[in-house]
Design a protein around this motif. Structure first.
Motif, PDB file in Angstrom:
ATOM      1  N   ASP A 272       0.865  -1.186   0.000  1.00  0.00           N
ATOM      2  CA  ASP A 272       0.000   0.000   0.000  1.00  0.00           C
ATOM      3  C   ASP A 272       0.900   1.234   0.000  1.00  0.00           C
ATOM      4  O   ASP A 272       1.795   1.351   0.833  1.00  0.00           O
ATOM      5  CB  ASP A 272      -0.900  -0.009   1.235  1.00  0.00           C
ATOM      6  N   HIS A 298      -2.117  -4.843  -4.564  1.00  0.00           N
ATOM      7  CA  HIS A 298      -2.165  -3.562  -3.846  1.00  0.00           C
ATOM      8  C   HIS A 298      -3.406  -3.510  -2.976  1.00  0.00           C
ATOM      9  O   HIS A 298      -4.496  -3.883  -3.387  1.00  0.00           O
ATOM     10  CB  HIS A 298      -2.159  -2.376  -4.813  1.00  0.00           C
ATOM     11  N   VAL A 315       0.168   1.293  -9.677  1.00  0.00           N
ATOM     12  CA  VAL A 315       0.056  -0.112 -10.063  1.00  0.00           C
ATOM     13  C   VAL A 315       0.307  -0.284 -11.557  1.00  0.00           C
ATOM     14  O   VAL A 315       1.017  -1.203 -11.985  1.00  0.00           O
ATOM     15  CB  VAL A 315      -1.332  -0.663  -9.674  1.00  0.00           C
ATOM     16  N   ALA A 325      -5.722  -5.378  -7.855  1.00  0.00           N
ATOM     17  CA  ALA A 325      -5.711  -4.528  -6.665  1.00  0.00           C
ATOM     18  C   ALA A 325      -7.064  -4.613  -5.968  1.00  0.00           C
ATOM     19  O   ALA A 325      -8.104  -4.754  -6.615  1.00  0.00           O
ATOM     20  CB  ALA A 325      -5.416  -3.081  -7.065  1.00  0.00           C
TER      21      ALA A 325
END
Length: 371
Positions: A272, A298, A315, A325
């Motif tokens: 993160d 993520h 990303v 994600a």
């Protein structure tokens, strides 16, 4: 282009209630129940009239405390600095007894936004370019009754998602039952992630893995099944399970992730940009994991548009992040950006405007600000 000032704006936004389209509130996890979320936005102003925006979750669940740290510790050293001095910012903020990284992550985000606007390029180009025009995301739900879980699984498939993440705990047997029920409702068209937020013991995690292994459900990974102070247990856990093991909260501490990688104890790291200390630091973690053969996803923490944009740019420009994600962006009842993101066929498009590519609607911001 120098930073001349800043404003820290705490806000509270509602999450759409269950029963309404895209409703997910109360979003139950092993440690809390979310119906609304406190976020903190940071705007950096420059001598050329360009402003950049950053965002983070209210630290310690206190918008007032978060704002005070920004205003008294983080922002003063930035005044008069150039917006491109991002690496210097990261290196100079060193407080050995306090975890300052989330605050640096939010400010770094605003600096990238302002720099991209100044150069008239998206943040993804500043990072080397997006390798895909859209980012895959996972549908996420809290702990729900069995039938509600089945309904969300069907909705995830209908909306084009291929991965569903669910919170888990404190009853691991109910967690297994829900996952099996969702898999049946989805006709086997979803991969699943379970996140008990450190809520299981080693024995419980092993039982969950064994039960799901026998069920034939396609489990992408178990996320942070045990506490972050159980680093030594992950090698044992991974050796006893066939289901992949992921860590999230452990990635907030660089040395924890390094230890887990060195011990070959995990399959996935869920990173993160905020707790990592920004995009630059997150990409360092991604490189560490990639070289060790650890897959990457993520994390999402109810990102209110600005951070969502930063996540998508980061990303898209980090090929090491190969898994979808997490997101609950579709669950917001209200937004603070002009043109809210849409999730189509399980993807969010990478903004192509300068900077983060989103515009904060200051009228909307005023309606939900807390101070």
């Amino acid at each position: 282009m120098q930073i001349t000032g800043a404003e820290v704006i705490p806000v509270n936004a509602d999450v759409t209630p269950l029963g309404e389209p895209d409703g997910i509130a109360p979003y139950e996890s092993n440690h809390d129940s979310v119906e609304d979320v406190d976020r903190v936005l940071v705007r950096l102003d420059t001598d050329e009239g360009v402003s950049g925006w950053g965002e983070m979750l209210a630290a310690l669940a206190s918008p007032e405390a978060t704002k005070a740290v920004f205003e008294s510790v983080v922002i003063p050293p930035l005044i008069g600095r150039s917006v491109w001095e991002i690496n210097a910012l990261i290196e100079e903020f060193y407080f050995p007894y306090v975890k300052i990284e989330p605050f640096i992550g939010a400010v770094e985000m605003a600096m990238f936004d302002a720099l991209g606007k100044h150069l008239d390029v998206p943040v993804s180009k500043l990072l080397g370019g997006a390798y895909d025009p859209a980012v895959d995301v996972a549908y996420a739900v809290g702990i729900l009754p069995r039938e509600d879980s089945r309904r969300h699984a069907r909705k995830a498939v209908a909306d084009g998602f291929s991965v569903l993440k669910t919170k888990a705990g404190p009853d691991w047997r109910q967690d297994v039952d829900r996952i099996v029920a969702m898999d049946e409702a989805a006709d086997g068209n979803l991969e699943f992630r379970l996140d008990p937020n450190q809520g299981w013991s080693i024995d419980e995690a092993i039982r969950v893995g064994a039960e799901l292994g026998r069920s034939g459900v396609d489990v992408q990974y178990l996320e942070q099944p045990v506490r972050i102070d159980s680093v030594g247990n992950y090698s044992s856990l991974r050796s006893r399970l066939q289901i992949p093991i992921a860590v999230n909260e452990d990635t907030y501490f660089k040395h924890n992730l390094m230890t887990l990688v060195r011990e070959d104890a995990i399959d996935v790291a869920v990173v993160d940009i905020i707790p990592a200390g920004g995009i630059v630091e997150m990409r360092k973690l991604a490189g560490l994991a990639e070289h060790a053969g650890v897959s990457l996803a993520h994390h999402c923490g109810f990102d209110l548009g600005v951070k969502t944009a930063a996540m998508v740019h980061a990303v898209a420009a980090t090929p090491a992040i190969s898994l979808a994600a997490d997101t609950v962006y579709y669950g917001w009842a209200e937004h603070v950006i002009d043109d809210p993101f849409t999730v189509e066929e399980g993807q969010i498009e990478v903004p192509d405007g300068p900077g983060l590519g989103v515009t904060v609607d200051e009228e909307k911001l005023e309606r939900c600000r807390l101070d």
